[in-house]
Design an enzyme around this catalytic site. Structure first.
Site, PDB file in Angstrom:
ATOM      1  N   ARG A 213       0.853  -1.193   0.000  1.00 32.86           N
ATOM      2  CA  ARG A 213       0.000   0.000   0.000  1.00 32.86           C
ATOM      3  C   ARG A 213       0.891   1.245   0.000  1.00 32.86           C
ATOM      4  O   ARG A 213       1.756   1.370   0.879  1.00 32.86           O
ATOM      5  CB  ARG A 213      -0.883   0.067   1.250  1.00 32.86           C
ATOM      6  CG  ARG A 213      -1.695  -1.179   1.547  1.00 32.86           C
ATOM      7  CD  ARG A 213      -3.024  -1.199   0.829  1.00 32.86           C
ATOM      8  NE  ARG A 213      -3.657  -2.501   0.986  1.00 32.86           N
ATOM      9  CZ  ARG A 213      -4.740  -2.750   1.720  1.00 32.86           C
ATOM     10  NH1 ARG A 213      -5.325  -1.764   2.345  1.00 32.86           N
ATOM     11  NH2 ARG A 213      -5.242  -3.960   1.795  1.00 32.86           N
ATOM     12  N   GLU A 215       1.056   4.042   1.345  1.00 28.09           N
ATOM     13  CA  GLU A 215       0.471   4.806   2.447  1.00 28.09           C
ATOM     14  C   GLU A 215       1.255   6.103   2.582  1.00 28.09           C
ATOM     15  O   GLU A 215       2.441   6.082   2.887  1.00 28.09           O
ATOM     16  CB  GLU A 215       0.563   4.018   3.763  1.00 28.09           C
ATOM     17  CG  GLU A 215      -0.270   2.755   3.814  1.00 28.09           C
ATOM     18  CD  GLU A 215      -1.756   3.017   3.983  1.00 28.09           C
ATOM     19  OE1 GLU A 215      -2.140   4.209   4.146  1.00 28.09           O
ATOM     20  OE2 GLU A 215      -2.525   2.045   3.949  1.00 28.09           O
ATOM     21  N   ARG A 221       0.897   2.487  12.774  1.00 25.91           N
ATOM     22  CA  ARG A 221       0.189   1.274  12.358  1.00 25.91           C
ATOM     23  C   ARG A 221       0.094   1.069  10.853  1.00 25.91           C
ATOM     24  O   ARG A 221      -0.555   0.121  10.392  1.00 25.91           O
ATOM     25  CB  ARG A 221      -1.199   1.240  12.987  1.00 25.91           C
ATOM     26  CG  ARG A 221      -2.063   2.406  12.597  1.00 25.91           C
ATOM     27  CD  ARG A 221      -3.298   2.378  13.449  1.00 25.91           C
ATOM     28  NE  ARG A 221      -4.422   2.990  12.789  1.00 25.91           N
ATOM     29  CZ  ARG A 221      -5.675   2.678  13.048  1.00 25.91           C
ATOM     30  NH1 ARG A 221      -5.951   1.724  13.899  1.00 25.91           N
ATOM     31  NH2 ARG A 221      -6.650   3.290  12.448  1.00 25.91           N
ATOM     32  N   HIS A 222       0.702   1.979  10.092  1.00 24.48           N
ATOM     33  CA  HIS A 222       0.702   1.830   8.639  1.00 24.48           C
ATOM     34  C   HIS A 222       2.116   1.634   8.119  1.00 24.48           C
ATOM     35  O   HIS A 222       3.022   2.364   8.498  1.00 24.48           O
ATOM     36  CB  HIS A 222       0.126   3.080   7.965  1.00 24.48           C
ATOM     37  CG  HIS A 222      -1.336   3.232   8.149  1.00 24.48           C
ATOM     38  ND1 HIS A 222      -1.878   4.057   9.112  1.00 24.48           N
ATOM     39  CD2 HIS A 222      -2.379   2.660   7.509  1.00 24.48           C
ATOM     40  CE1 HIS A 222      -3.193   3.979   9.048  1.00 24.48           C
ATOM     41  NE2 HIS A 222      -3.532   3.137   8.085  1.00 24.48           N
ATOM     42  N   GLU A 358      -8.120  -1.592  14.383  1.00 25.23           N
ATOM     43  CA  GLU A 358      -8.612  -2.553  13.398  1.00 25.23           C
ATOM     44  C   GLU A 358      -7.488  -3.502  13.017  1.00 25.23           C
ATOM     45  O   GLU A 358      -6.407  -3.066  12.645  1.00 25.23           O
ATOM     46  CB  GLU A 358      -9.086  -1.785  12.152  1.00 25.23           C
ATOM     47  CG  GLU A 358      -9.546  -2.690  11.041  1.00 25.23           C
ATOM     48  CD  GLU A 358      -9.422  -2.031   9.663  1.00 25.23           C
ATOM     49  OE1 GLU A 358      -9.853  -0.875   9.512  1.00 25.23           O
ATOM     50  OE2 GLU A 358      -8.883  -2.687   8.762  1.00 25.23           O
ATOM     51  N   SER A 361     -10.541  -6.769   8.234  1.00 28.78           N
ATOM     52  CA  SER A 361     -11.869  -6.468   7.723  1.00 28.78           C
ATOM     53  C   SER A 361     -12.260  -7.529   6.715  1.00 28.78           C
ATOM     54  O   SER A 361     -11.412  -8.239   6.181  1.00 28.78           O
ATOM     55  CB  SER A 361     -11.960  -5.064   7.145  1.00 28.78           C
ATOM     56  OG  SER A 361     -11.026  -4.888   6.144  1.00 28.78           O
ATOM     57  N   ARG A 409      -0.246  -6.279  12.624  1.00 32.76           N
ATOM     58  CA  ARG A 409      -1.144  -5.568  13.563  1.00 32.76           C
ATOM     59  C   ARG A 409      -1.618  -6.506  14.667  1.00 32.76           C
ATOM     60  O   ARG A 409      -1.748  -6.102  15.822  1.00 32.76           O
ATOM     61  CB  ARG A 409      -2.340  -5.000  12.805  1.00 32.76           C
ATOM     62  CG  ARG A 409      -1.962  -3.775  12.014  1.00 32.76           C
ATOM     63  CD  ARG A 409      -3.192  -2.956  11.754  1.00 32.76           C
ATOM     64  NE  ARG A 409      -2.899  -1.860  10.856  1.00 32.76           N
ATOM     65  CZ  ARG A 409      -3.821  -1.069  10.349  1.00 32.76           C
ATOM     66  NH1 ARG A 409      -5.092  -1.263  10.652  1.00 32.76           N
ATOM     67  NH2 ARG A 409      -3.481  -0.080   9.561  1.00 32.76           N
TER      68      ARG A 409
HETATM   69  P1  AMO Z   1      -8.207  -3.855   4.362  1.00 31.41           P
HETATM   70  O1  AMO Z   1      -7.788  -2.851   3.370  1.00 31.41           O
HETATM   71  O2  AMO Z   1      -9.036  -3.406   5.520  1.00 31.41           O
HETATM   72  O3  AMO Z   1      -9.066  -4.996   3.670  1.00 31.41           O
HETATM   73  O4  AMO Z   1      -6.911  -4.604   4.902  1.00 31.41           O
HETATM   74  C1  AMO Z   1      -7.031  -5.750   5.726  1.00 31.41           C
HETATM   75  C2  AMO Z   1      -6.126  -5.634   6.928  1.00 31.41           C
HETATM   76  O5  AMO Z   1      -4.783  -5.448   6.507  1.00 31.41           O
HETATM   77  C3  AMO Z   1      -4.091  -4.645   7.437  1.00 31.41           C
HETATM   78  N1  AMO Z   1      -3.556  -3.462   6.765  1.00 31.41           N
HETATM   79  C4  AMO Z   1      -2.356  -2.887   7.017  1.00 31.41           C
HETATM   80  N2  AMO Z   1      -1.392  -3.204   7.895  1.00 31.41           N
HETATM   81  C5  AMO Z   1      -0.294  -2.424   7.932  1.00 31.41           C
HETATM   82  N3  AMO Z   1      -0.083  -1.371   7.125  1.00 31.41           N
HETATM   83  C6  AMO Z   1      -1.023  -0.998   6.218  1.00 31.41           C
HETATM   84  N4  AMO Z   1      -0.796   0.022   5.424  1.00 31.41           N
HETATM   85  C7  AMO Z   1      -2.228  -1.779   6.142  1.00 31.41           C
HETATM   86  N5  AMO Z   1      -3.345  -1.708   5.385  1.00 31.41           N
HETATM   87  C8  AMO Z   1      -4.128  -2.736   5.778  1.00 31.41           C
HETATM   88  C9  AMO Z   1      -5.075  -4.260   8.511  1.00 31.41           C
HETATM   89  C10 AMO Z   1      -6.402  -4.438   7.813  1.00 31.41           C
HETATM   90  O6  AMO Z   1      -7.440  -4.695   8.719  1.00 31.41           O
HETATM   91  N6  AMO Z   1      -9.443  -7.143   0.768  1.00 31.41           N
HETATM   92  C11 AMO Z   1      -9.801  -6.647   2.077  1.00 31.41           C
HETATM   93  C12 AMO Z   1      -9.997  -7.763   3.084  1.00 31.41           C
HETATM   94  C13 AMO Z   1     -11.208  -8.620   2.753  1.00 31.41           C
HETATM   95  O7  AMO Z   1     -12.312  -8.077   2.652  1.00 31.41           O
HETATM   96  O8  AMO Z   1     -11.028  -9.830   2.631  1.00 31.41           O
HETATM   97  C14 AMO Z   1      -8.700  -5.705   2.578  1.00 31.41           C
HETATM   98  O9  AMO Z   1      -7.605  -5.666   2.066  1.00 31.41           O
HETATM   99  O10 AMO Z   1      -4.937  -5.173   9.570  1.00 31.41           O
END
Ligand code: AMO
Length: 435
Positions: A213, A215, A221-222, A358, A361, A409
């Site tokens: 990502r 970000e 947390r990102h 979170e 999801s 996380r």
């Molecule tokens: P989502 O975008 O909520 O859902 O991502 C799922 C989980 O991935 C983790 N996460 C991250 N951890 C660290 N750094 C980040 N930048 C980051 N972005 C996300 C979180 C988050 O809850 N496809 C859907 C899931 C699904 O519906 O099956 C998805 O990617 O813990």
């Protein structure tokens, strides 16, 4: 008598002669006697060198080695009441594999505070500290246990491409790469592929792999590359089937982490406490009310945000719950692949929050072709750029749902670590591409 090759875990008083390999952690030269501490993955060993009883040349080399040099020490194993292992090694031979330069970029045993960036810049050295390695031993265990839990529930492990032609989680966090002259992207999640697999007959799949990502924010947390644990399952009646599956995974993983990770947890001085089951279910609307009662006013449709999630975490902790679901998010907040709750502004989706953050999801997916295409259009997406995904929905797609869990996380909250970077060996973020 040949010396047995041992490490600090296997050496024992039954070994008369042993060789141990490792790093020179510390040298205390008291003149007539020197103590050299050798460290390996499992612990430390004291090498005791009485000046009069060993070769002068060996004594000289041993006592002048730069700290953190890599050596093999051979000697006689003797009982000792002064050391943690209950034994010490009286050296008879030494092989120096590599002398460390000095000064060291950071200390291994010194207790002085080191800036996180200095630690990450010198991660190879940072990880020589047992308490840093313990986190990654536990991460490895966590991923093993997840695999075991999935196998018990008959999920098939799959691998999906990380070089992809379209984003699944919105355009703003896509990393673009040059793919033989054409634009391609690093996969933000295995979303589209795990769903396509539902039409193959492999009706329960999981994957653990990197997710990327872009970000733009710098938070604890990102990160731009994380380990995503994804599952997808067919024939569900509702998203509750998916939620039950996640609860079963947690019920398997938590006690096993505490038990099989005991040694590493002891090094960290931490305990893992399993969250109370079943996890309470909060509706999005309940969350808005809970936040309002604490003076935080959000509009219907707003994201709960970091602060909102944290506050709900505090309220739930007071009620004795570390993990809880948040369901019925507004459909507008959720991606195209999530099923709408017809006749309402809500969706069949959930978040799983753990101690105010979170960690996952997921939800029930829109498996009906026409409705899916319509949802894409409503979200401003061009169905043509998703044609290979959509094809899988045209010839028989079962009802299905799934989740994505951020492995780091989960680990951060399990171990109460202050920053997601503590759970990634070589983290990637807006400011970091090396080491
Ligand atoms: P989502 O975008 O909520 O859902 O991502 C799922 C989980 O991935 C983790 N996460 C991250 N951890 C660290 N750094 C980040 N930048 C980051 N972005 C996300 C979180 C988050 O809850 N496809 C859907 C899931 C699904 O519906 O099956 C998805 O990617 O813990």
């Amino acid at each position: 008598m040949t010396a047995a090759l041992r490490d600090t875990r296997t050496i024992s008083l039954e070994d008369e002669q042993a060789t141990v390999k490792g790093w020179v952690q510390e040298i205390r030269n008291l003149g007539g006697i020197s103590f050299i501490v050798i460290r390996d993955r499992y612990g430390t060993l004291q090498v005791t060198a009485p000046k009069k009883k060993i070769e002068p040349e060996l004594f000289q080399t041993l006592t002048t080695l730069p700290r953190e040099s890599v050596v093999a020490v051979t000697g006689t194993v003797k009982k000792s009441d002064q050391t943690a292992l209950g034994l010490e090694l009286i050296p008879s031979a030494l092989e120096v594999y590599a002398e460390a330069m000095s000064p060291l970029p950071l200390g291994v045993v010194d207790k002085v505070h080191v800036e996180p960036d200095t630690r990450l810049n010198n991660r190879f050295m940072d990880m020589r500290r047992p308490e840093i390695r313990a986190v990654f031993e536990l991460k490895s265990l966590l991923m093993d246990l997840i695999g075991e839990a999935m196998q018990e529930m008959d999920f098939v492990q799959v691998n999906t491409p990380k070089l992809v032609s379209s984003g699944a989680e919105g355009g703003s966090t896509l990393f673009q790469v040059d793919y033989f002259g054409k634009p391609a992207y690093l996969a933000q999640s295995p979303q589209l592929y795990k769903q396509m697999l539902m039409s193959t007959g492999l009706d329960r799949v999981f994957e653990m792999g990197p997710a990327f990502r872009a970000e733009h924010s710098n938070t604890v947390r990102h990160v731009s590359e994380f380990m995503s644990f994804d599952g997808e399952m067919s024939w569900i009646q509702s998203q509750e089937d998916v939620m039950h599956t996640i609860e079963s995974i947690m019920a398997y993983v938590f006690p096993a982490m505490a038990e099989r990770g005991a040694k590493h947890l002891e090094i960290l001085g931490k305990e893992i406490v399993a969250p109370k089951m079943p996890f309470p279910i909060l509706r999005y609307q309940d969350c808005l009310e809970m936040l309002a009662s604490k003076g935080m006013q959000l509009k219907d449709g707003d994201d709960l945000g970091t602060e909102g999630e944290k506050l709900i975490g505090e309220i739930m902790a007071e009620e004795g719950h570390d993990m809880y679901w948040i369901v019925e998010y507004p459909e507008l907040e959720k991606p195209f692949y999530i099923m709408e709750k017809e006749g309402t502004p809500y969706s069949f989706s959930f978040d799983l929050d753990y101690k105010g953050q979170e960690i996952s999801s997921g939800g029930q997916r829109e498996h009906r072709y026409e409705q899916l295409v319509e949802r894409m259009r409503a979200k401003g997406l061009d169905p043509d750029s998703f044609h290979s995904y959509l094809d899988a929905f045209r010839y028989g797609m079962p009802p299905h749902g799934g989740w994505g869990i951020g492995v780091e996380r989960l680990l951060v909250k399990m171990l109460d670590l202050p920053n997601i970077r503590e759970a990634i060996i070589f983290p990637r973020d807006i400011n970091r591409l090396t080491p």
